[in-house]
Design an enzyme around this catalytic site. Sequence first.
Site: not given
Length: 376
Positions: A89, A150, A208, A210, A222, A226
């Site tokens: 980030d 994100d 995949g 989460t 969210r 993103w």
Amino acid sequence: MNMWKGAIEDAMQKIKQNIVKHPGKLPHITEGQQYEWGENNDWIEGFYVGMMWLAYEYGQDPFYKEAAESYLANFKDRLDRHVALDHHDIGFLYSLSAVAQWRVTGSDTARAVALQAADTLLARWRPHMEIIQAWGQADDPENGGRIIIDCLLNLPLLFWAHEQTGDAKYYDVAMKHALQSQKFLVRGDGSSYHTFYFDVNNGQAIRGGTHQGYQDGSTWTRGQAWGIYGFALAYRYTKHEAFLDTAKHLARYFIRHMAADAVVYWDFDVPVEESTPRDSSASAIAACGLLELLELIEDRDPDRLLFEDALHRSMKALVEHYSTMDLPDAEGLLKHGSYHVRGDRAPDDYMIWGDYFYLEALVRLEQGIKGYWYEV
Ligand code: GLY
């Protein structure tokens, strides 16, 4: 005064209040409708500084500029000492602090800090999987081969570094990571995985999943937001048409699944009851993504009216029913954001990134001022 202007004036007042009340501090994930003020050691500190730059650009009051500039040394020190930077980030942190300062003031010092940040992000590139690793060290057994959606908002820092230096390594990494994200995080119906795992040994795609969503196959709102903004930005930098198509595909899904009041719940697949948390921050991010898309698509694009309508309905709902305009002493701008509902962390509170994107959307609507994701 029109609705956007009134909301911006209220936001400017609250940002000033926070700066005066908490000098040198940064807001953290909050509980109890009160930001916790602390040091620069999470993924979110750039949003607060970014809001100061937006406030300065909007009203030209030097108070906000001086406050924003006062944080640069702190962001530089964080890079030098590598404080809590074991994650991707770095784009969120440094696009809205160092790149923003460089863009608004032309500061060479800020530019150098931003380039140092881009190099720090680049160190998370894992060439055999063609990904930027989201979290942890390269040998992390759980996260070594993991990406999250994100990260698309971290890529502008690399694209910017390429523009600044002409060095292709920044562009190549950002482009390849965006392509992997498109291939593995976006599903055929326009929904998305929050995260995806690769095998660190042979680079093969695994599955995949989460982290903050309701369950592995669900769509965390969210994350979807993103994706909308992130792929639109990837298209802006690369002109790779498929990124624009993907951003539009994600946007149509988001709009189709918005709640009746045009603001989303925290996950598109969660059973909705009266107490189900919202995520106003997801709606604010999506609004910024739609604003970006509206500039990138053709005038006669068949989605234009859909996107315009969704943008205005969402922003109107945020201002009228989710903003803190009725609470003059509030520290946050938007009520009913959620951080990590399943993990029971701040399921219904102010989110500093929600505040940032809400303000970014407002100043873009009102004055055409953009955020700090690319040069204008
Ligand atoms: N990037 C972390 C989050 O959206 O919560």
